[in-house]
Scaffold this motif. Structure first.
Motif, PDB file in Angstrom:
ATOM      1  N   GLY A  21       3.260  -6.055   0.920  1.00  0.00           N
ATOM      2  CA  GLY A  21       2.545  -7.338   0.907  1.00  0.00           C
ATOM      3  C   GLY A  21       2.132  -7.751  -0.499  1.00  0.00           C
ATOM      4  N   ILE A  22       2.014  -6.760  -1.402  1.00  0.00           N
ATOM      5  CA  ILE A  22       1.582  -7.065  -2.773  1.00  0.00           C
ATOM      6  C   ILE A  22       2.764  -6.880  -3.733  1.00  0.00           C
ATOM      7  CG2 ILE A  22      -0.047  -6.461  -4.638  1.00  0.00           C
ATOM      8  CD1 ILE A  22      -1.484  -7.501  -2.155  1.00  0.00           C
ATOM      9  N   SER A  23       3.320  -5.699  -3.726  1.00  0.00           N
ATOM     10  CA  SER A  23       4.405  -5.412  -4.668  1.00  0.00           C
ATOM     11  C   SER A  23       5.632  -4.841  -3.958  1.00  0.00           C
ATOM     12  CB  SER A  23       3.905  -4.440  -5.740  1.00  0.00           C
ATOM     13  OG  SER A  23       3.078  -3.446  -5.160  1.00  0.00           O
ATOM     14  N   SER A  24       5.646  -4.993  -2.661  1.00  0.00           N
ATOM     15  CA  SER A  24       6.773  -4.550  -1.843  1.00  0.00           C
ATOM     16  C   SER A  24       6.832  -5.483  -0.630  1.00  0.00           C
ATOM     17  CB  SER A  24       6.511  -3.093  -1.414  1.00  0.00           C
ATOM     18  OG  SER A  24       7.591  -2.578  -0.699  1.00  0.00           O
ATOM     19  N   PRO A  25       8.033  -5.846  -0.184  1.00  0.00           N
ATOM     20  CA  PRO A  25       8.120  -6.916   0.829  1.00  0.00           C
ATOM     21  C   PRO A  25       7.748  -6.496   2.253  1.00  0.00           C
ATOM     22  CG  PRO A  25      10.299  -6.087   0.301  1.00  0.00           C
ATOM     23  CD  PRO A  25       9.346  -5.373  -0.610  1.00  0.00           C
ATOM     24  N   TYR A  26       7.280  -7.495   3.021  1.00  0.00           N
ATOM     25  CA  TYR A  26       7.138  -7.343   4.477  1.00  0.00           C
ATOM     26  C   TYR A  26       7.883  -8.510   5.122  1.00  0.00           C
ATOM     27  CZ  TYR A  26       5.532  -6.879   9.211  1.00  0.00           C
ATOM     28  OH  TYR A  26       5.524  -6.719  10.579  1.00  0.00           O
ATOM     29  N   GLU A  27       8.827  -8.219   5.976  1.00  0.00           N
ATOM     30  CA  GLU A  27       9.553  -9.272   6.703  1.00  0.00           C
ATOM     31  C   GLU A  27       8.966  -9.364   8.102  1.00  0.00           C
ATOM     32  OE1 GLU A  27      13.936  -8.488   4.588  1.00  0.00           O
ATOM     33  OE2 GLU A  27      13.630  -7.924   6.672  1.00  0.00           O
ATOM     34  N   ALA A  28       8.360 -10.481   8.397  1.00  0.00           N
ATOM     35  CA  ALA A  28       7.769 -10.662   9.737  1.00  0.00           C
ATOM     36  C   ALA A  28       8.880 -10.689  10.780  1.00  0.00           C
ATOM     37  CB  ALA A  28       6.979 -11.953   9.766  1.00  0.00           C
ATOM     38  N   PRO A  29       8.654 -10.062  11.946  1.00  0.00           N
ATOM     39  CA  PRO A  29       9.664 -10.132  13.007  1.00  0.00           C
ATOM     40  C   PRO A  29       9.921 -11.576  13.422  1.00  0.00           C
ATOM     41  CG  PRO A  29       7.972  -8.514  13.544  1.00  0.00           C
ATOM     42  CD  PRO A  29       7.493  -9.252  12.331  1.00  0.00           C
ATOM     43  N   GLU A  30      11.190 -11.893  13.674  1.00  0.00           N
ATOM     44  CA  GLU A  30      11.534 -13.274  14.053  1.00  0.00           C
ATOM     45  C   GLU A  30      11.298 -13.528  15.533  1.00  0.00           C
ATOM     46  OE1 GLU A  30      15.559 -13.440  12.705  1.00  0.00           O
ATOM     47  OE2 GLU A  30      14.899 -13.327  10.609  1.00  0.00           O
ATOM     48  N   ALA A  31      11.578 -12.522  16.342  1.00  0.00           N
ATOM     49  CA  ALA A  31      11.410 -12.695  17.793  1.00  0.00           C
ATOM     50  C   ALA A  31      10.832 -11.416  18.407  1.00  0.00           C
ATOM     51  CB  ALA A  31      12.752 -13.050  18.426  1.00  0.00           C
ATOM     52  N   PRO A  32       9.571 -11.121  18.081  1.00  0.00           N
ATOM     53  CA  PRO A  32       8.976  -9.893  18.647  1.00  0.00           C
ATOM     54  C   PRO A  32       8.847 -10.012  20.160  1.00  0.00           C
ATOM     55  CG  PRO A  32       7.286 -11.233  17.588  1.00  0.00           C
ATOM     56  CD  PRO A  32       8.600 -11.899  17.296  1.00  0.00           C
ATOM     57  N   ASP A  33       8.793  -8.883  20.834  1.00  0.00           N
ATOM     58  CA  ASP A  33       8.595  -8.914  22.292  1.00  0.00           C
ATOM     59  C   ASP A  33       7.184  -9.363  22.630  1.00  0.00           C
ATOM     60  OD1 ASP A  33      11.137  -7.695  23.397  1.00  0.00           O
ATOM     61  OD2 ASP A  33      10.586  -6.260  21.831  1.00  0.00           O
ATOM     62  N   ARG A  50     -10.276  -7.218   4.542  1.00  0.00           N
ATOM     63  CA  ARG A  50     -10.735  -6.014   5.273  1.00  0.00           C
ATOM     64  C   ARG A  50     -10.670  -4.802   4.347  1.00  0.00           C
ATOM     65  NH1 ARG A  50      -7.180  -6.708  10.794  1.00  0.00           N
ATOM     66  NH2 ARG A  50      -8.345  -8.465  11.666  1.00  0.00           N
ATOM     67  N   ASP A  51      -9.590  -4.679   3.647  1.00  0.00           N
ATOM     68  CA  ASP A  51      -9.283  -3.553   2.743  1.00  0.00           C
ATOM     69  C   ASP A  51      -9.880  -2.232   3.236  1.00  0.00           C
ATOM     70  OD1 ASP A  51      -7.914  -2.420   0.686  1.00  0.00           O
ATOM     71  OD2 ASP A  51      -9.146  -3.229  -0.928  1.00  0.00           O
ATOM     72  N   VAL A  52      -9.505  -1.880   4.451  1.00  0.00           N
ATOM     73  CA  VAL A  52     -10.069  -0.723   5.166  1.00  0.00           C
ATOM     74  C   VAL A  52     -10.095   0.542   4.295  1.00  0.00           C
ATOM     75  CG1 VAL A  52      -9.833   0.688   7.263  1.00  0.00           C
ATOM     76  CG2 VAL A  52      -9.126  -1.697   7.302  1.00  0.00           C
ATOM     77  N   LYS A  53      -9.020   0.763   3.567  1.00  0.00           N
ATOM     78  CA  LYS A  53      -8.917   2.016   2.795  1.00  0.00           C
ATOM     79  C   LYS A  53      -9.075   1.808   1.286  1.00  0.00           C
ATOM     80  CE  LYS A  53      -5.731   3.740   6.297  1.00  0.00           C
ATOM     81  NZ  LYS A  53      -4.303   3.806   6.652  1.00  0.00           N
ATOM     82  N   GLY A  54      -9.335   0.562   0.880  1.00  0.00           N
ATOM     83  CA  GLY A  54      -9.469   0.272  -0.558  1.00  0.00           C
ATOM     84  C   GLY A  54      -8.132   0.235  -1.287  1.00  0.00           C
ATOM     85  N   PHE A  55      -7.020   0.237  -0.511  1.00  0.00           N
ATOM     86  CA  PHE A  55      -5.697   0.298  -1.138  1.00  0.00           C
ATOM     87  C   PHE A  55      -5.263  -1.038  -1.740  1.00  0.00           C
ATOM     88  CE2 PHE A  55      -4.018   4.129   1.536  1.00  0.00           C
ATOM     89  CZ  PHE A  55      -4.865   4.965   0.824  1.00  0.00           C
ATOM     90  N   TYR A  56      -5.697  -2.143  -1.124  1.00  0.00           N
ATOM     91  CA  TYR A  56      -5.274  -3.456  -1.659  1.00  0.00           C
ATOM     92  C   TYR A  56      -5.820  -3.652  -3.081  1.00  0.00           C
ATOM     93  CZ  TYR A  56      -3.083  -5.016   2.665  1.00  0.00           C
ATOM     94  OH  TYR A  56      -2.232  -5.145   3.733  1.00  0.00           O
ATOM     95  N   GLN A  57      -7.073  -3.250  -3.261  1.00  0.00           N
ATOM     96  CA  GLN A  57      -7.681  -3.375  -4.595  1.00  0.00           C
ATOM     97  C   GLN A  57      -6.876  -2.549  -5.608  1.00  0.00           C
ATOM     98  OE1 GLN A  57     -11.809  -2.274  -4.642  1.00  0.00           O
ATOM     99  NE2 GLN A  57     -12.266  -3.720  -6.293  1.00  0.00           N
ATOM    100  N   LYS A  58      -6.523  -1.349  -5.183  1.00  0.00           N
ATOM    101  CA  LYS A  58      -5.748  -0.467  -6.066  1.00  0.00           C
ATOM    102  C   LYS A  58      -4.347  -1.043  -6.311  1.00  0.00           C
ATOM    103  CE  LYS A  58      -8.111   3.843  -5.235  1.00  0.00           C
ATOM    104  NZ  LYS A  58      -8.176   5.057  -4.434  1.00  0.00           N
ATOM    105  N   ALA A  59      -3.779  -1.681  -5.292  1.00  0.00           N
ATOM    106  CA  ALA A  59      -2.447  -2.271  -5.444  1.00  0.00           C
ATOM    107  C   ALA A  59      -2.516  -3.453  -6.412  1.00  0.00           C
ATOM    108  CB  ALA A  59      -1.918  -2.715  -4.094  1.00  0.00           C
TER     109      ALA A  59
END
Ligand SMILES: Nc1ncnc2c1ncn2[C@@H]1O[C@H](COP(=O)(O)OS(=O)(=O)O)[C@@H](OP(=O)(O)O)[C@H]1O
Ligand SMILES: Nc1ncnc2c1ncn2[C@@H]1O[C@H](COP(=O)(O)OP(=O)(O)O)[C@@H](O)[C@H]1O
Length: 198
Positions: free
Chosen positions: A158-170, A139-148
């Protein structure tokens, strides 16, 4: 509580406001990667609630970062502080009687745990906008992924900094499997059931 600060007790409570509005107030906290769909879904949900005459307010990443949190960067320390301030503001809006919607990456569990502690566990709903990184990148809505990827933007989630998915979201939304409209309707029904909105 810091020293020499004594809270003044005002007479109109959250409960008074909730009674007058004829609905409760709480915080709907969206989390997900950049481009996952947080803002799109949050905005449509707000429209849906507004249509039903529900008092709502939405706090969104780029808006807060260009005002209140101007100057905060994307280091771990600044992201935690960004999320702390957002949670405090969301709590104020909730106390003012709004169903408050937030749309921030809030990448780590500690960001969300902190928010939940500030807002209170009974007032906090974690909504995981679960969109795989490949799709967000496509999608790269803002073109930031390409820049990352090229290194022009550092510490990108997601590229150079972590994302921890929620284990038990509501509540979880898989945007590959569900349209915005379907997700919003399902979420609206969930809120109705949980909080008896009107
Ligand atoms: N390094 C880096 N990593 C992630 N995101 C970045 C970065 N630099 C700028 N942006 C843009 O900032 C938006 C995310 O800000 P948030 O306040 O939601 O982030 S956080 O919760 O403090 O991690 C995010 O907005 P959304 O795409 O709406 O999520 C990006 O557009
Ligand atoms: N099912 C879906 N749910 C949410 N967004 C979707 C969906 N399918 C496609 N999109 C698109 O994905 C993009 C998500 O961008 P945005 O809402 O700004 O994400 P975020 O706020 O998480 O960064 C938008 O262009 C939106 O139209």
């Amino acid at each position: 509580m810091p020293t020499n600060i004594i809270k003044h007790k005002y007479h109109i409570s959250r409960e008074d406001r909730n009674r007058q509005n004829k609905h409760g107030s709480f915080v709907i906290w969206f989390t997900g990667l950049s481009g996952s769909g947080k803002s799109t879904i949050a905005s449509k949900l707000e429209q849906r609630l507004f249509k039903e005459r529900v008092k709502t307010y939405a706090l969104d990443g780029d808006n807060i970062r260009s005002g209140l949190n101007k100057g905060l960067k994307f280091t771990r320390e600044d992201r935690l502080e960004n999320n702390r301030r957002i949670a405090e503001v969301a709590k104020l809006f909730m106390d003012a009687g709004m169903i408050t919607i937030t749309a921030f990456i809030s990448p780590l569990k500690e960001d969300r745990v902190q928010a939940k502690e500030i807002i209170g566990k009974d007032n906090f709903l974690e909504i995981y906008v679960n969109t795989p990184l490949e799709i967000c990148e496509e999608r790269d809505v803002k073109g930031f992924y390409q820049k990352a990827r090229s290194g022009e933007i550092k510490n990108f989630t997601g590229i150079s900094s972590p994302y921890e998915a929620p284990e038990a979201p509501d509540f979880e939304i898989k945007t590959e499997e569900e349209s915005v409209e379907e997700a919003v309707e399902r979420l609206y029904m969930f809120l109705q059931k949980k909080f008896k909105l009107l």
